[in-house]
Design an enzyme around this catalytic site. Structure first.
Site, PDB file in Angstrom:
ATOM      1  N   GLY A 152      16.667 -64.950   1.624  1.00  0.00           N
ATOM      2  CA  GLY A 152      17.582 -65.835   2.342  1.00  0.00           C
ATOM      3  C   GLY A 152      18.171 -65.264   3.608  1.00  0.00           C
ATOM      4  O   GLY A 152      18.990 -65.921   4.253  1.00  0.00           O
ATOM      5  N   GLN A 153      17.773 -64.048   4.011  1.00  0.00           N
ATOM      6  CA  GLN A 153      18.301 -63.496   5.268  1.00  0.00           C
ATOM      7  C   GLN A 153      17.652 -64.236   6.429  1.00  0.00           C
ATOM      8  O   GLN A 153      16.432 -64.310   6.535  1.00  0.00           O
ATOM      9  CB  GLN A 153      18.022 -61.990   5.366  1.00  0.00           C
ATOM     10  CG  GLN A 153      18.677 -61.360   6.580  1.00  0.00           C
ATOM     11  CD  GLN A 153      18.452 -59.854   6.672  1.00  0.00           C
ATOM     12  OE1 GLN A 153      17.669 -59.278   5.907  1.00  0.00           O
ATOM     13  NE2 GLN A 153      19.127 -59.228   7.603  1.00  0.00           N
ATOM     14  N   SER A 154      18.482 -64.817   7.291  1.00  0.00           N
ATOM     15  CA  SER A 154      17.951 -65.570   8.439  1.00  0.00           C
ATOM     16  C   SER A 154      18.295 -64.908   9.770  1.00  0.00           C
ATOM     17  O   SER A 154      17.641 -65.194  10.770  1.00  0.00           O
ATOM     18  CB  SER A 154      18.449 -67.015   8.413  1.00  0.00           C
ATOM     19  OG  SER A 154      19.858 -67.056   8.451  1.00  0.00           O
ATOM     20  N   ILE A 203      29.158 -70.516   9.827  1.00  0.00           N
ATOM     21  CA  ILE A 203      29.087 -71.884  10.363  1.00  0.00           C
ATOM     22  C   ILE A 203      28.536 -72.876   9.338  1.00  0.00           C
ATOM     23  O   ILE A 203      28.621 -74.081   9.544  1.00  0.00           O
ATOM     24  CB  ILE A 203      28.264 -71.967  11.665  1.00  0.00           C
ATOM     25  CG1 ILE A 203      26.820 -71.534  11.419  1.00  0.00           C
ATOM     26  CG2 ILE A 203      28.911 -71.141  12.765  1.00  0.00           C
ATOM     27  CD1 ILE A 203      25.885 -71.860  12.574  1.00  0.00           C
ATOM     28  N   HIS A 252      24.475 -58.105   7.389  1.00  0.00           N
ATOM     29  CA  HIS A 252      25.723 -58.855   7.260  1.00  0.00           C
ATOM     30  C   HIS A 252      26.046 -59.085   5.791  1.00  0.00           C
ATOM     31  O   HIS A 252      25.177 -59.329   4.973  1.00  0.00           O
ATOM     32  CB  HIS A 252      25.693 -60.179   8.036  1.00  0.00           C
ATOM     33  CG  HIS A 252      24.567 -61.100   7.689  1.00  0.00           C
ATOM     34  ND1 HIS A 252      23.261 -60.892   8.088  1.00  0.00           N
ATOM     35  CD2 HIS A 252      24.553 -62.252   6.993  1.00  0.00           C
ATOM     36  CE1 HIS A 252      22.500 -61.879   7.665  1.00  0.00           C
ATOM     37  NE2 HIS A 252      23.261 -62.719   6.978  1.00  0.00           N
ATOM     38  N   LEU A 253      27.314 -58.975   5.513  1.00  0.00           N
ATOM     39  CA  LEU A 253      27.848 -59.143   4.169  1.00  0.00           C
ATOM     40  C   LEU A 253      28.534 -60.496   4.089  1.00  0.00           C
ATOM     41  O   LEU A 253      29.388 -60.811   4.915  1.00  0.00           O
ATOM     42  CB  LEU A 253      28.850 -58.022   3.881  1.00  0.00           C
ATOM     43  CG  LEU A 253      29.574 -58.055   2.541  1.00  0.00           C
ATOM     44  CD1 LEU A 253      28.590 -57.884   1.394  1.00  0.00           C
ATOM     45  CD2 LEU A 253      30.629 -56.955   2.505  1.00  0.00           C
ATOM     46  N   HIS A 254      28.143 -61.297   3.101  1.00  0.00           N
ATOM     47  CA  HIS A 254      28.799 -62.586   2.863  1.00  0.00           C
ATOM     48  C   HIS A 254      29.986 -62.350   1.936  1.00  0.00           C
ATOM     49  O   HIS A 254      29.832 -61.779   0.854  1.00  0.00           O
ATOM     50  CB  HIS A 254      27.845 -63.567   2.181  1.00  0.00           C
ATOM     51  CG  HIS A 254      26.677 -63.976   2.999  1.00  0.00           C
ATOM     52  ND1 HIS A 254      26.633 -65.184   3.656  1.00  0.00           N
ATOM     53  CD2 HIS A 254      25.518 -63.339   3.270  1.00  0.00           C
ATOM     54  CE1 HIS A 254      25.474 -65.283   4.297  1.00  0.00           C
ATOM     55  NE2 HIS A 254      24.782 -64.167   4.072  1.00  0.00           N
ATOM     56  N   ASN A 289      22.000 -60.311   1.686  1.00  0.00           N
ATOM     57  CA  ASN A 289      20.634 -60.797   1.544  1.00  0.00           C
ATOM     58  C   ASN A 289      19.749 -59.882   2.388  1.00  0.00           C
ATOM     59  O   ASN A 289      20.076 -59.598   3.544  1.00  0.00           O
ATOM     60  CB  ASN A 289      20.503 -62.237   2.039  1.00  0.00           C
ATOM     61  CG  ASN A 289      21.325 -63.203   1.213  1.00  0.00           C
ATOM     62  OD1 ASN A 289      21.442 -63.052   0.012  1.00  0.00           O
ATOM     63  ND2 ASN A 289      21.903 -64.189   1.867  1.00  0.00           N
TER      64      ASN A 289
END
Length: 115
Positions: A94-96, A33, A101-103, A88
């Site tokens: 930066g993991q929120s 998003i 999850h893989l970007h 991350n």
């Protein structure tokens, strides 16, 4: 965070509907998003684990599935083999959302080192 409170678990269960671009029995891929590139897709395991290291420990097959789905989405998006994959791990990196999850990032030139 319990899986009941996890946003990505809600995506996997269908409680919240993301912009899905790919899916396997074990993984889900959807558009970020807040994209950082023309193509920015997150690929998550359907099982709730906190990060990539934990996923590798509890289910190497699921980790493999996440990476292979990312490759398939990159192909579908026409990235021509030029893309970046990023995990991350931890808030300081930066993991929120604390569901592995893989970007998948592509569609523009990538710099090194990353920010």
């Amino acid at each position: 965070m319990s899986s009941a409170d996890c946003l990505f678990c809600k995506f996997v269960s269908g409680v919240v509907e993301p912009d899905v671009v790919g899916e396997t029995e074990h993984s889900l891929a959807f558009r970020d998003i807040n994209p950082q590139a023309p193509t920015h897709v997150l690929v998550v395991p359907k099982r709730h684990v906190a990060n990539a290291g934990e996923l590798a420990e509890v289910s190497p097959d699921n980790l493999q599935d996440v990476v292979l789905l990312a490759r398939a989405v990159a192909d579908d998006e026409g990235l021509g083999g030029d893309y970046r994959l990023v995990f991350n791990t931890g808030a300081g990196a930066g993991q929120s959302v604390f569901h592995a999850h893989l970007h998948l990032l592509g569609g523009r030139s990538m710099q090194w080192p990353p920010g």
